[in-house]
Design a protein around this motif. Structure first.
Motif, PDB file in Angstrom:
ATOM      1  N   LYS A 139      56.421  34.893  69.744  1.00  0.00           N
ATOM      2  CA  LYS A 139      55.531  36.016  69.427  1.00  0.00           C
ATOM      3  C   LYS A 139      54.077  35.736  69.833  1.00  0.00           C
ATOM      4  CE  LYS A 139      58.298  37.540  65.522  1.00  0.00           C
ATOM      5  NZ  LYS A 139      59.371  36.597  65.693  1.00  0.00           N
ATOM      6  N   TYR A 140      53.803  34.508  70.280  1.00  0.00           N
ATOM      7  CA  TYR A 140      52.443  34.110  70.665  1.00  0.00           C
ATOM      8  C   TYR A 140      51.973  34.880  71.897  1.00  0.00           C
ATOM      9  CZ  TYR A 140      48.747  31.424  72.870  1.00  0.00           C
ATOM     10  OH  TYR A 140      47.587  31.070  73.484  1.00  0.00           O
ATOM     11  N   ARG A 141      50.726  35.371  71.828  1.00  0.00           N
ATOM     12  CA  ARG A 141      50.100  36.056  72.964  1.00  0.00           C
ATOM     13  C   ARG A 141      48.611  35.749  72.949  1.00  0.00           C
ATOM     14  NH1 ARG A 141      50.049  42.551  73.981  1.00  0.00           N
ATOM     15  NH2 ARG A 141      48.969  42.470  75.965  1.00  0.00           N
ATOM     16  N   TYR A 142      48.088  35.258  74.081  1.00  0.00           N
ATOM     17  CA  TYR A 142      46.676  34.912  74.223  1.00  0.00           C
ATOM     18  C   TYR A 142      45.873  36.147  74.593  1.00  0.00           C
ATOM     19  CZ  TYR A 142      42.494  32.835  76.304  1.00  0.00           C
ATOM     20  OH  TYR A 142      41.203  32.507  76.624  1.00  0.00           O
ATOM     21  N   GLY A 143      44.690  36.292  73.976  1.00  0.00           N
ATOM     22  CA  GLY A 143      43.874  37.474  74.246  1.00  0.00           C
ATOM     23  C   GLY A 143      42.448  37.183  74.626  1.00  0.00           C
ATOM     24  N   GLY A 144      42.084  35.915  74.812  1.00  0.00           N
ATOM     25  CA  GLY A 144      40.728  35.609  75.241  1.00  0.00           C
ATOM     26  C   GLY A 144      40.066  34.546  74.375  1.00  0.00           C
ATOM     27  N   THR A 145      38.926  34.077  74.858  1.00  0.00           N
ATOM     28  CA  THR A 145      38.159  33.043  74.173  1.00  0.00           C
ATOM     29  C   THR A 145      36.815  33.614  73.770  1.00  0.00           C
ATOM     30  OG1 THR A 145      39.231  31.331  75.488  1.00  0.00           O
ATOM     31  CG2 THR A 145      37.181  30.712  74.386  1.00  0.00           C
ATOM     32  N   TRP A 146      36.410  33.325  72.539  1.00  0.00           N
ATOM     33  CA  TRP A 146      35.120  33.772  72.011  1.00  0.00           C
ATOM     34  C   TRP A 146      34.254  32.537  71.798  1.00  0.00           C
ATOM     35  CZ3 TRP A 146      32.698  32.577  67.365  1.00  0.00           C
ATOM     36  CH2 TRP A 146      31.588  33.341  67.041  1.00  0.00           C
ATOM     37  N   LYS A 147      33.025  32.591  72.335  1.00  0.00           N
ATOM     38  CA  LYS A 147      32.079  31.478  72.157  1.00  0.00           C
ATOM     39  C   LYS A 147      30.808  32.002  71.544  1.00  0.00           C
ATOM     40  CE  LYS A 147      33.898  28.954  76.040  1.00  0.00           C
ATOM     41  NZ  LYS A 147      33.655  28.389  77.351  1.00  0.00           N
ATOM     42  N   PHE A 177      34.013  28.034  63.524  1.00  0.00           N
ATOM     43  CA  PHE A 177      33.951  27.178  64.708  1.00  0.00           C
ATOM     44  C   PHE A 177      33.149  27.893  65.793  1.00  0.00           C
ATOM     45  CE2 PHE A 177      37.706  25.582  62.603  1.00  0.00           C
ATOM     46  CZ  PHE A 177      37.632  24.215  62.818  1.00  0.00           C
ATOM     47  N   PRO A 178      32.466  27.147  66.681  1.00  0.00           N
ATOM     48  CA  PRO A 178      31.694  27.784  67.745  1.00  0.00           C
ATOM     49  C   PRO A 178      32.565  28.395  68.844  1.00  0.00           C
ATOM     50  CG  PRO A 178      31.533  25.407  67.914  1.00  0.00           C
ATOM     51  CD  PRO A 178      32.272  25.700  66.652  1.00  0.00           C
ATOM     52  N   THR A 179      33.795  27.934  68.985  1.00  0.00           N
ATOM     53  CA  THR A 179      34.729  28.481  69.964  1.00  0.00           C
ATOM     54  C   THR A 179      36.009  28.877  69.244  1.00  0.00           C
ATOM     55  OG1 THR A 179      33.835  27.061  71.692  1.00  0.00           O
ATOM     56  CG2 THR A 179      35.985  28.044  72.107  1.00  0.00           C
ATOM     57  N   MET A 180      36.414  30.133  69.442  1.00  0.00           N
ATOM     58  CA  MET A 180      37.620  30.644  68.787  1.00  0.00           C
ATOM     59  C   MET A 180      38.506  31.297  69.845  1.00  0.00           C
ATOM     60  SD  MET A 180      37.067  30.047  65.531  1.00  0.00           S
ATOM     61  CE  MET A 180      37.826  31.185  64.431  1.00  0.00           C
ATOM     62  N   TYR A 181      39.777  31.406  69.538  1.00  0.00           N
ATOM     63  CA  TYR A 181      40.753  31.971  70.462  1.00  0.00           C
ATOM     64  C   TYR A 181      41.390  33.204  69.830  1.00  0.00           C
ATOM     65  CZ  TYR A 181      39.852  27.495  72.493  1.00  0.00           C
ATOM     66  OH  TYR A 181      39.204  26.410  73.021  1.00  0.00           O
ATOM     67  N   ARG A 182      41.400  34.287  70.587  1.00  0.00           N
ATOM     68  CA  ARG A 182      41.966  35.555  70.106  1.00  0.00           C
ATOM     69  C   ARG A 182      43.446  35.559  70.469  1.00  0.00           C
ATOM     70  NH1 ARG A 182      41.960  40.953  72.722  1.00  0.00           N
ATOM     71  NH2 ARG A 182      42.141  42.483  71.066  1.00  0.00           N
ATOM     72  N   ILE A 183      44.290  35.654  69.459  1.00  0.00           N
ATOM     73  CA  ILE A 183      45.729  35.575  69.699  1.00  0.00           C
ATOM     74  C   ILE A 183      46.503  36.535  68.793  1.00  0.00           C
ATOM     75  CG2 ILE A 183      45.624  33.144  70.393  1.00  0.00           C
ATOM     76  CD1 ILE A 183      46.924  32.502  67.610  1.00  0.00           C
ATOM     77  N   GLN A 184      47.756  36.750  69.162  1.00  0.00           N
ATOM     78  CA  GLN A 184      48.757  37.357  68.289  1.00  0.00           C
ATOM     79  C   GLN A 184      49.827  36.292  68.137  1.00  0.00           C
ATOM     80  OE1 GLN A 184      50.036  40.767  70.529  1.00  0.00           O
ATOM     81  NE2 GLN A 184      48.573  42.111  69.527  1.00  0.00           N
ATOM     82  N   TYR A 185      50.316  36.072  66.910  1.00  0.00           N
ATOM     83  CA  TYR A 185      51.319  35.019  66.749  1.00  0.00           C
ATOM     84  C   TYR A 185      52.404  35.326  65.727  1.00  0.00           C
ATOM     85  CZ  TYR A 185      48.926  33.388  62.498  1.00  0.00           C
ATOM     86  OH  TYR A 185      48.384  33.300  61.240  1.00  0.00           O
ATOM     87  N   LYS A 186      52.352  36.495  65.091  1.00  0.00           N
ATOM     88  CA  LYS A 186      53.396  36.860  64.135  1.00  0.00           C
ATOM     89  C   LYS A 186      53.455  38.370  64.004  1.00  0.00           C
ATOM     90  CE  LYS A 186      50.385  36.371  60.109  1.00  0.00           C
ATOM     91  NZ  LYS A 186      50.214  35.741  58.818  1.00  0.00           N
ATOM     92  N   ASN A 187      54.479  38.860  63.330  1.00  0.00           N
ATOM     93  CA  ASN A 187      54.616  40.302  63.069  1.00  0.00           C
ATOM     94  C   ASN A 187      53.960  40.647  61.754  1.00  0.00           C
ATOM     95  OD1 ASN A 187      55.976  41.031  65.398  1.00  0.00           O
ATOM     96  ND2 ASN A 187      57.957  40.516  64.550  1.00  0.00           N
ATOM     97  N   PRO A 188      53.290  41.783  61.600  1.00  0.00           N
ATOM     98  CA  PRO A 188      53.049  42.743  62.661  1.00  0.00           C
ATOM     99  C   PRO A 188      52.044  42.186  63.658  1.00  0.00           C
ATOM    100  CG  PRO A 188      51.844  43.387  60.705  1.00  0.00           C
ATOM    101  CD  PRO A 188      52.672  42.181  60.342  1.00  0.00           C
TER     102      PRO A 188
END
Length: 55
Positions: free
Chosen positions: A46-54, A15-26
């Motif tokens: 456990k969800y944590r947002y880490g930024g958007t990549w374009k 995809f041209p736009t992706m989202y950097r996340i944490q959502y499970k262990n580890p």
């Protein structure tokens, strides 16, 4: 110029736009598309947002 490609960790589609996340262990940073983001984010403590990549 080199084209940068990233694939969604959940559905494995580019995809041209992706989202950097944490959502499970580890807790590991992954890139997901918007549709998968909405699925894994819902009621997930456990969800944590880490930024958007374009591209």
């Amino acid at each position: 110029m080199k084209t940068r490609i990233k694939y969604c960790k959940v559905c494995d589609v580019d995809f041209p736009t992706m989202y950097r996340i944490q959502y499970k262990n580890p807790k590991e940073w992954v890139f997901v598309c918007e549709a998968c983001l909405l699925k894994v984010k819902k009621d997930n403590n456990k969800y944590r947002y880490g930024g958007t990549w374009k591209r």
